[in-house]
Every structure is written in C-alpha cells, then in structure tokens.
Design a protein around this motif. Structure first.
Motif, mmCIF file in Angstrom:
data_model
loop_
_atom_site.group_PDB
_atom_site.id
_atom_site.type_symbol
_atom_site.label_atom_id
_atom_site.label_comp_id
_atom_site.label_asym_id
_atom_site.label_seq_id
_atom_site.Cartn_x
_atom_site.Cartn_y
_atom_site.Cartn_z
ATOM 1 N N ILE A 78 37.536 36.945 44.911
ATOM 2 C CA ILE A 78 37.616 37.149 46.358
ATOM 3 C C ILE A 78 36.949 35.949 47.004
ATOM 4 O O ILE A 78 35.844 35.564 46.612
ATOM 5 C CB ILE A 78 36.930 38.459 46.774
ATOM 6 N N PHE A 79 37.632 35.347 47.978
ATOM 7 C CA PHE A 79 37.096 34.177 48.665
ATOM 8 C C PHE A 79 36.527 34.562 50.026
ATOM 9 O O PHE A 79 37.172 35.269 50.804
ATOM 10 C CB PHE A 79 38.197 33.129 48.871
ATOM 11 N N SER A 80 35.343 34.071 50.301
ATOM 12 C CA SER A 80 34.729 34.218 51.619
ATOM 13 C C SER A 80 35.295 33.154 52.549
ATOM 14 O O SER A 80 36.048 32.257 52.122
ATOM 15 C CB SER A 80 33.212 34.010 51.505
ATOM 16 N N ARG A 81 34.910 33.225 53.802
ATOM 17 C CA ARG A 81 35.302 32.190 54.773
ATOM 18 C C ARG A 81 34.882 30.822 54.255
ATOM 19 O O ARG A 81 35.660 29.871 54.269
ATOM 20 C CB ARG A 81 34.656 32.481 56.127
ATOM 21 N N GLU A 82 33.656 30.711 53.780
ATOM 22 C CA GLU A 82 33.130 29.438 53.290
ATOM 23 C C GLU A 82 33.883 28.951 52.059
ATOM 24 O O GLU A 82 34.137 27.755 51.914
ATOM 25 C CB GLU A 82 31.632 29.577 52.995
ATOM 26 N N ASP A 83 34.243 29.877 51.158
ATOM 27 C CA ASP A 83 35.021 29.508 49.966
ATOM 28 C C ASP A 83 36.376 28.928 50.367
ATOM 29 O O ASP A 83 36.834 27.935 49.791
ATOM 30 C CB ASP A 83 35.255 30.723 49.065
ATOM 31 N N ILE A 84 37.026 29.577 51.339
ATOM 32 C CA ILE A 84 38.339 29.099 51.787
ATOM 33 C C ILE A 84 38.210 27.685 52.338
ATOM 34 O O ILE A 84 38.976 26.793 51.966
ATOM 35 C CB ILE A 84 38.941 30.050 52.842
ATOM 36 N N LEU A 85 37.236 27.461 53.188
ATOM 37 C CA LEU A 85 37.055 26.138 53.782
ATOM 38 C C LEU A 85 36.694 25.098 52.722
ATOM 39 O O LEU A 85 37.137 23.949 52.800
ATOM 40 C CB LEU A 85 36.006 26.189 54.887
ATOM 41 N N ALA A 86 35.927 25.495 51.710
ATOM 42 C CA ALA A 86 35.547 24.561 50.647
ATOM 43 C C ALA A 86 36.728 24.189 49.747
ATOM 44 O O ALA A 86 36.711 23.138 49.109
ATOM 45 C CB ALA A 86 34.421 25.162 49.807
ATOM 46 N N HIS A 87 37.729 25.059 49.685
ATOM 47 C CA HIS A 87 38.891 24.829 48.825
ATOM 48 C C HIS A 87 40.167 24.610 49.641
ATOM 49 O O HIS A 87 41.273 24.834 49.147
ATOM 50 C CB HIS A 87 39.069 26.008 47.864
ATOM 51 N N LEU A 88 40.005 24.179 50.873
ATOM 52 C CA LEU A 88 41.130 24.004 51.781
ATOM 53 C C LEU A 88 42.256 23.139 51.196
ATOM 54 O O LEU A 88 43.429 23.531 51.285
ATOM 55 C CB LEU A 88 40.626 23.430 53.105
ATOM 56 N N PRO A 89 41.974 22.003 50.581
ATOM 57 C CA PRO A 89 43.078 21.187 50.042
ATOM 58 C C PRO A 89 43.908 21.912 48.983
ATOM 59 O O PRO A 89 45.144 21.825 48.993
ATOM 60 C CB PRO A 89 42.375 19.961 49.448
ATOM 61 N N GLN A 90 43.260 22.668 48.093
ATOM 62 C CA GLN A 90 44.004 23.379 47.043
ATOM 63 C C GLN A 90 44.830 24.514 47.633
ATOM 64 O O GLN A 90 45.986 24.723 47.240
ATOM 65 C CB GLN A 90 43.036 23.935 45.982
ATOM 66 N N LEU A 91 44.247 25.255 48.575
ATOM 67 C CA LEU A 91 44.992 26.353 49.203
ATOM 68 C C LEU A 91 46.157 25.825 50.021
ATOM 69 O O LEU A 91 47.258 26.388 49.985
ATOM 70 C CB LEU A 91 44.048 27.194 50.060
ATOM 71 N N ALA A 92 45.931 24.736 50.744
ATOM 72 C CA ALA A 92 47.016 24.121 51.518
ATOM 73 C C ALA A 92 48.120 23.640 50.587
ATOM 74 O O ALA A 92 49.304 23.756 50.915
ATOM 75 C CB ALA A 92 46.477 22.972 52.364
ATOM 76 N N ASP A 93 47.757 23.117 49.427
ATOM 77 C CA ASP A 93 48.759 22.640 48.470
ATOM 78 C C ASP A 93 49.621 23.787 47.952
ATOM 79 O O ASP A 93 50.836 23.644 47.812
ATOM 80 C CB ASP A 93 48.076 21.920 47.306
ATOM 81 N N ILE A 94 49.011 24.941 47.705
ATOM 82 C CA ILE A 94 49.786 26.105 47.251
ATOM 83 C C ILE A 94 50.767 26.542 48.331
ATOM 84 O O ILE A 94 51.950 26.769 48.056
ATOM 85 C CB ILE A 94 48.848 27.260 46.841
ATOM 86 N N LEU A 95 50.292 26.663 49.563
ATOM 87 C CA LEU A 95 51.177 27.067 50.657
ATOM 88 C C LEU A 95 52.289 26.046 50.856
ATOM 89 O O LEU A 95 53.463 26.413 50.989
ATOM 90 C CB LEU A 95 50.378 27.255 51.941
ATOM 91 N N HIS A 96 51.945 24.773 50.850
ATOM 92 C CA HIS A 96 52.940 23.713 51.012
ATOM 93 C C HIS A 96 53.983 23.786 49.891
ATOM 94 O O HIS A 96 55.186 23.679 50.141
ATOM 95 C CB HIS A 96 52.250 22.342 51.027
ATOM 96 N N SER A 97 53.540 23.998 48.664
ATOM 97 C CA SER A 97 54.443 24.118 47.517
ATOM 98 C C SER A 97 55.426 25.265 47.711
ATOM 99 O O SER A 97 56.624 25.131 47.446
ATOM 100 C CB SER A 97 53.626 24.338 46.241
ATOM 101 N N CYS A 98 54.928 26.395 48.186
ATOM 102 C CA CYS A 98 55.800 27.562 48.361
ATOM 103 C C CYS A 98 56.808 27.341 49.485
ATOM 104 O O CYS A 98 57.995 27.652 49.328
ATOM 105 C CB CYS A 98 54.948 28.802 48.624
ATOM 106 N N VAL A 99 56.344 26.814 50.617
ATOM 107 C CA VAL A 99 57.252 26.606 51.756
ATOM 108 C C VAL A 99 58.313 25.562 51.409
ATOM 109 O O VAL A 99 59.498 25.777 51.642
ATOM 110 C CB VAL A 99 56.477 26.203 53.023
ATOM 111 N N THR A 100 57.897 24.436 50.841
ATOM 112 C CA THR A 100 58.875 23.392 50.503
ATOM 113 C C THR A 100 59.777 23.830 49.354
ATOM 114 O O THR A 100 60.863 23.293 49.197
ATOM 115 C CB THR A 100 58.190 22.045 50.177
ATOM 116 N N GLY A 101 59.330 24.834 48.602
ATOM 117 C CA GLY A 101 60.159 25.394 47.541
ATOM 118 C C GLY A 101 61.119 26.460 48.034
ATOM 119 O O GLY A 101 61.862 27.046 47.253
ATOM 120 N N GLY A 102 61.094 26.758 49.343
ATOM 121 C CA GLY A 102 62.064 27.680 49.919
ATOM 122 C C GLY A 102 61.574 29.087 50.175
ATOM 123 O O GLY A 102 62.348 29.944 50.589
#
Length: 175
Positions: free
Chosen positions: A9-33
C-alpha cells in the motif's frame, strides 16, 4: 536471496517518491491502447500530473493505492480502491485503474493486486465493490475469470485512446 514479488500500500509520500515509475506504468498502458480515461497523444508529464492528483486524494483518505513489485523490487502494476462514497453507501467502494506495465503482463500481477485490494476492502468494512471496463477488452475477460459479476453494458460510453468509441461493461463483486 532475491526478494519475491510483493504487493504494498502506497501513502501519499510513497506515490510522490515513485512518481516516475508510476507515470511510466500509466503511460505504457495508455499508449498500449488501454481505455483508462486518457487520450493519445499522452505524455509522461500528463501521467505524472494524474499521479500527483491521486497522491493528494490518498492524503485526504479518499482512496487506497496498491502497487505490485517484481523480484527485483521494480514497480510493475497498481490498482486503486476508492472508498470516498456518499453517506448512504458506506459499505461500497469503487475499483479503479488496474494497471500493469506492458513489459510485466502475464506474470500474475493483476490477480495479486485484485486479491490484495479485496482484502483491504474487507478490512475497511466494504462488502460491495464495483468497477467498469471497456467491453470486449482483455480486462473484461480477466474480471469475469476472477469471479466478478457482469451487470451489463453501456453502449458508446467512452472513447478509446485512439478516439474509437467503446461500450463499457459494469461489474460488481460481493465480499
């Protein structure tokens, strides 16, 4: 010894600390359709902005974000449990944004994330979960195999990332 795949489970701080990895997952899914609310072209900056908003929502106690990691400790997927519901629905929660990076699919991450999400929902006193997903998608098949009950379809519900119209399938699960 290598760490095994895990769910956290990620806290607010965890999300912000891992922003590049989370953004990469979302970007991968959207660009993958994947039909997860975003349109092409879709940038990493847009994905980062989305996650900053999610972090704020987590900070307000409106949702729980779970992430999966692989044996190397890399984030491979995520899902959200939205518990901020109207007063007359304290027993219900929405499931949103089950995302697994294209390079990490078919490794059981989605199943592990959803099982953990159901456990978190139970711990929070939730007994009904709901979600929707693009009709005819792999996600629809996944939810059916995972024991979710399909209520029906809403035609012309949303646009796919490429602009094509799609129906959505609505599901629920009793815990």
């Amino acid at each position: 010894m290598m760490p095994s795949p895990a769910i956290q489970i990620f806290s607010r701080e965890d999300i912000l600390a891992h922003l590049p990895q989370l953004a990469d997952i979302l970007h991968s899914c959207v660009t993958g359709g994947a039909s997860v609310s975003f349109m092409l072209p879709y940038s990493h900056e847009q994905a980062s902005a989305f996650w900053r908003g999610v972090a704020d929502s987590v900070g307000r106690g409106e949702r729980t974000v779970l992430i999966s990691t692989n044996a190397d400790g890399e984030i491979t997927g995520t899902v959200q449990l939205i518990t901020d519901q109207p007063d007359n629905q304290p027993h219900r929660a929405d499931v949103a944004k089950l995302l697994v990076h294209q390079n990490a699919r078919r490794n059981g991450d989605a199943g592990r994330l959803m099982q953990a999400l159901e456990n978190v929902a139970r711990d929070k006193g939730k007994t009904v979960l709901v979600l929707d997903t693009a009709s005819g998608s792999g996600a629809e098949t996944f939810y059916q195999r995972a024991g979710w009950q399909k209520v029906g379809e809403i035609p012309r519900y949303a646009l796919m990332p490429d602009g094509e119209m799609t129906a959505t399938s609505v599901f629920y699960k009793f815990l």
